[in-house]
Design a protein around this motif. Sequence first.
Motif, PDB file in Angstrom:
ATOM      1  N   PRO A 140     -74.460  23.397  -8.652  1.00 37.96           N
ATOM      2  CA  PRO A 140     -73.059  23.873  -8.321  1.00 37.96           C
ATOM      3  C   PRO A 140     -71.928  23.550  -9.133  1.00 37.96           C
ATOM      4  O   PRO A 140     -70.950  24.117  -9.420  1.00 37.96           O
ATOM      5  CB  PRO A 140     -73.080  23.248  -6.974  1.00 37.96           C
ATOM      6  N   THR A 141     -71.990  22.154  -9.705  1.00 38.63           N
ATOM      7  CA  THR A 141     -71.249  21.580 -10.628  1.00 38.63           C
ATOM      8  C   THR A 141     -71.097  22.378 -12.115  1.00 38.63           C
ATOM      9  O   THR A 141     -69.954  22.846 -12.431  1.00 38.63           O
ATOM     10  CB  THR A 141     -71.297  20.147 -10.904  1.00 38.63           C
ATOM     11  N   GLY A 142     -72.275  22.813 -12.395  1.00 36.56           N
ATOM     12  CA  GLY A 142     -72.280  23.684 -13.614  1.00 36.56           C
ATOM     13  C   GLY A 142     -71.801  24.809 -13.649  1.00 36.56           C
ATOM     14  O   GLY A 142     -71.246  25.318 -14.382  1.00 36.56           O
ATOM     15  N   VAL A 143     -71.874  25.664 -12.389  1.00 34.01           N
ATOM     16  CA  VAL A 143     -71.607  26.849 -12.337  1.00 34.01           C
ATOM     17  C   VAL A 143     -70.053  27.003 -12.003  1.00 34.01           C
ATOM     18  O   VAL A 143     -69.170  27.950 -12.754  1.00 34.01           O
ATOM     19  CB  VAL A 143     -72.179  27.768 -10.902  1.00 34.01           C
ATOM     20  N   THR A 144     -69.597  26.175 -11.247  1.00 40.02           N
ATOM     21  CA  THR A 144     -68.179  25.987 -11.034  1.00 40.02           C
ATOM     22  C   THR A 144     -67.181  25.826 -12.363  1.00 40.02           C
ATOM     23  O   THR A 144     -66.464  26.587 -12.525  1.00 40.02           O
ATOM     24  CB  THR A 144     -67.762  24.793  -9.906  1.00 40.02           C
ATOM     25  N   LEU A 145     -67.868  24.682 -13.082  1.00 38.59           N
ATOM     26  CA  LEU A 145     -67.043  24.469 -14.226  1.00 38.59           C
ATOM     27  C   LEU A 145     -67.170  25.578 -15.292  1.00 38.59           C
ATOM     28  O   LEU A 145     -66.279  25.868 -16.103  1.00 38.59           O
ATOM     29  CB  LEU A 145     -67.686  23.327 -14.862  1.00 38.59           C
ATOM     30  N   ALA A 146     -68.288  26.230 -15.350  1.00 37.75           N
ATOM     31  CA  ALA A 146     -68.409  27.515 -16.249  1.00 37.75           C
ATOM     32  C   ALA A 146     -67.552  28.520 -15.987  1.00 37.75           C
ATOM     33  O   ALA A 146     -66.712  29.159 -16.800  1.00 37.75           O
ATOM     34  CB  ALA A 146     -69.746  27.836 -16.119  1.00 37.75           C
ATOM     35  N   ILE A 147     -67.286  28.877 -14.503  1.00 41.27           N
ATOM     36  CA  ILE A 147     -66.332  29.755 -14.100  1.00 41.27           C
ATOM     37  C   ILE A 147     -64.986  29.469 -14.462  1.00 41.27           C
ATOM     38  O   ILE A 147     -64.261  30.294 -14.979  1.00 41.27           O
ATOM     39  CB  ILE A 147     -66.491  30.135 -12.559  1.00 41.27           C
ATOM     40  N   GLY A 178     -63.541  33.477 -29.466  1.00 38.12           N
ATOM     41  CA  GLY A 178     -64.571  33.148 -29.918  1.00 38.12           C
ATOM     42  C   GLY A 178     -65.063  31.642 -29.624  1.00 38.12           C
ATOM     43  O   GLY A 178     -66.231  31.728 -28.987  1.00 38.12           O
ATOM     44  N   VAL A 179     -64.063  30.769 -29.349  1.00 35.68           N
ATOM     45  CA  VAL A 179     -64.394  29.463 -28.768  1.00 35.68           C
ATOM     46  C   VAL A 179     -64.682  29.660 -27.504  1.00 35.68           C
ATOM     47  O   VAL A 179     -65.662  28.798 -26.873  1.00 35.68           O
ATOM     48  CB  VAL A 179     -63.235  28.467 -29.206  1.00 35.68           C
ATOM     49  N   ALA A 180     -64.104  30.317 -26.717  1.00 33.33           N
ATOM     50  CA  ALA A 180     -64.444  30.473 -25.195  1.00 33.33           C
ATOM     51  C   ALA A 180     -65.664  31.168 -24.949  1.00 33.33           C
ATOM     52  O   ALA A 180     -66.369  30.579 -24.178  1.00 33.33           O
ATOM     53  CB  ALA A 180     -63.309  31.547 -24.590  1.00 33.33           C
ATOM     54  N   VAL A 181     -66.105  32.192 -25.607  1.00 34.99           N
ATOM     55  CA  VAL A 181     -67.529  32.587 -25.308  1.00 34.99           C
ATOM     56  C   VAL A 181     -68.424  31.509 -25.681  1.00 34.99           C
ATOM     57  O   VAL A 181     -69.548  31.316 -25.035  1.00 34.99           O
ATOM     58  CB  VAL A 181     -67.621  33.948 -26.083  1.00 34.99           C
ATOM     59  N   PHE A 182     -68.388  30.933 -26.911  1.00 35.21           N
ATOM     60  CA  PHE A 182     -69.280  29.906 -27.385  1.00 35.21           C
ATOM     61  C   PHE A 182     -69.153  28.683 -26.436  1.00 35.21           C
ATOM     62  O   PHE A 182     -70.270  28.194 -25.922  1.00 35.21           O
ATOM     63  CB  PHE A 182     -68.861  29.371 -28.442  1.00 35.21           C
ATOM     64  N   THR A 183     -67.934  28.251 -26.009  1.00 37.88           N
ATOM     65  CA  THR A 183     -67.964  26.903 -25.051  1.00 37.88           C
ATOM     66  C   THR A 183     -68.567  27.128 -23.769  1.00 37.88           C
ATOM     67  O   THR A 183     -69.322  26.531 -23.253  1.00 37.88           O
ATOM     68  CB  THR A 183     -66.560  26.678 -24.897  1.00 37.88           C
ATOM     69  N   VAL A 184     -68.207  28.389 -23.228  1.00 37.94           N
ATOM     70  CA  VAL A 184     -68.804  28.830 -21.873  1.00 37.94           C
ATOM     71  C   VAL A 184     -70.216  29.018 -21.884  1.00 37.94           C
ATOM     72  O   VAL A 184     -70.779  28.529 -20.763  1.00 37.94           O
ATOM     73  CB  VAL A 184     -68.188  30.025 -21.298  1.00 37.94           C
ATOM     74  N   HIS A 185     -70.962  29.466 -22.826  1.00 37.74           N
ATOM     75  CA  HIS A 185     -72.526  29.483 -22.983  1.00 37.74           C
ATOM     76  C   HIS A 185     -73.077  27.853 -22.880  1.00 37.74           C
ATOM     77  O   HIS A 185     -74.012  27.878 -22.145  1.00 37.74           O
ATOM     78  CB  HIS A 185     -73.032  29.956 -24.102  1.00 37.74           C
ATOM     79  N   PHE A 186     -72.385  27.107 -23.576  1.00 41.36           N
ATOM     80  CA  PHE A 186     -72.919  25.739 -23.607  1.00 41.36           C
ATOM     81  C   PHE A 186     -72.557  24.961 -22.358  1.00 41.36           C
ATOM     82  O   PHE A 186     -73.398  23.989 -21.885  1.00 41.36           O
ATOM     83  CB  PHE A 186     -72.756  25.173 -24.807  1.00 41.36           C
ATOM     84  N   ILE A 187     -71.610  25.378 -21.909  1.00 40.42           N
ATOM     85  CA  ILE A 187     -71.259  24.665 -20.361  1.00 40.42           C
ATOM     86  C   ILE A 187     -71.933  25.012 -19.433  1.00 40.42           C
ATOM     87  O   ILE A 187     -72.440  24.245 -18.822  1.00 40.42           O
ATOM     88  CB  ILE A 187     -69.693  24.917 -20.157  1.00 40.42           C
ATOM     89  N   LEU A 189     -74.880  26.117 -19.889  1.00 42.99           N
ATOM     90  CA  LEU A 189     -76.281  25.503 -20.153  1.00 42.99           C
ATOM     91  C   LEU A 189     -76.443  24.181 -19.873  1.00 42.99           C
ATOM     92  O   LEU A 189     -77.589  23.561 -19.300  1.00 42.99           O
ATOM     93  CB  LEU A 189     -76.671  25.590 -21.572  1.00 42.99           C
ATOM     94  N   TRP A 190     -75.283  23.289 -19.897  1.00 41.78           N
ATOM     95  CA  TRP A 190     -75.258  21.927 -19.593  1.00 41.78           C
ATOM     96  C   TRP A 190     -75.494  21.696 -17.982  1.00 41.78           C
ATOM     97  O   TRP A 190     -76.217  20.744 -17.596  1.00 41.78           O
ATOM     98  CB  TRP A 190     -73.791  21.229 -19.897  1.00 41.78           C
ATOM     99  N   GLY A 191     -75.313  22.734 -17.119  1.00 40.84           N
ATOM    100  CA  GLY A 191     -75.770  22.624 -15.660  1.00 40.84           C
ATOM    101  C   GLY A 191     -76.710  23.437 -15.398  1.00 40.84           C
ATOM    102  O   GLY A 191     -76.737  23.884 -14.340  1.00 40.84           O
ATOM    103  N   THR A 192     -77.619  23.695 -16.479  1.00 41.56           N
ATOM    104  CA  THR A 192     -78.953  24.145 -16.102  1.00 41.56           C
ATOM    105  C   THR A 192     -80.124  23.467 -16.334  1.00 41.56           C
ATOM    106  O   THR A 192     -80.058  22.736 -17.434  1.00 41.56           O
ATOM    107  CB  THR A 192     -79.000  25.628 -17.124  1.00 41.56           C
TER     108      THR A 192
END
Length: 370
Positions: A140-147, A178-187, A189-192
């Motif tokens: 839940p933390t990873g999904v919330t932070l990603a959103i 570009g940084v948004a798309v890149f960062t969101v992907h790895f955020i 993944l961090w919660g996965t």
Amino acid sequence: MELLDYSHNNGLVLASLFVALIAGFTGLSLTKGLSERSVPHRKILVALASLALGGGIWSMHFVAMLGLQMPILFYYDAAITLASALVAILVVGIALLILHFWKRTRATLVLSGVIVGLGVLAMHYIGMAGLELCRALYTPTGVTLAILSSCALNIAAFSIAYGQRTDRNIILGTVVFGVAVFTVHFIALWGTNFIPVETATEVGPLIGNDVMAIGVVLSSFVLCGAFLLTGITFLTPQTTAPAPTADPEPIVPEQPALTPRATQIPYEQDGHTRFVDTADVALIRAEGHYTHLYTAGEKLFCVWSITEAEKRLIPGAFIKTHRSYLVNPAFVSSFERLKDNGVCYFRIASVEKAPVSRSRLPIVREALGI
């Protein structure tokens, strides 16, 4: 439940950031100056920009996924993978339609950023759902932070790129996107976490990393080609007569106003500075730092900027219909009111029409007596 350890290939991580940046620049550059183009032309360019931005989001995701290293073999469901790409393109298209066919306000900028932010996440999680022989588990933390990060960063990107359509803002918006798309992907993944799955639950045919790599290389190749084409256009100075744009006027050094106001306008021809009476000029149109003068039979190059021309000319001789146009009412043959703007048509062959922006409609209508 056995959790799989995973790592990333640093080279592919950097490549994914590069793909996101070129996609952002291509899409945001394609939509520059659309408000002065015809509606069909606008729709075509919005569709192309949607393909560039949405396809870039998808390509960035799967370039990064090619760099995901796990101790087991895993595959992708082709149908779900394709669906993730279509979702990204569709969502970006909706946001661009709002920006280019609605009145652009702070609210529409935020709405577009939120739509793209959620679209990036939808593409990510749909793409992850296409994994076979392993399954992603989310916290839940990873999904919330990603959103939150996706929406915030994409709101920032679109607010910068569309708040004021200057070259500088488009480049800054590209970097943030570009940084948004890149960062969101790895955020995300961090919660996965990942667990192995013994059987595949395939919807479509399975594809491995080798086939996926071919698809990603092809999509990235197309993006690079589009990037080069838009980059050449973006960097080429407008010394001829390009299509008019709705972008803000370039900043030019202030010139002292002349007293009395000018009744003639200078233009350059055959190495000489000549003059034309204001009564003979039907239209003055901005061309970068300079302007073009349209008379009954000629198009003339003038060193004045549109701002300088407005300052120097006799008040009332011309009406400003748009930030890039000054119109002589004596040459206007008809006026057409469109949905949220208008068009002035002329009785001379050298110029067909001039746009009227929404904010200038009351002034133009009053000057024309309608």
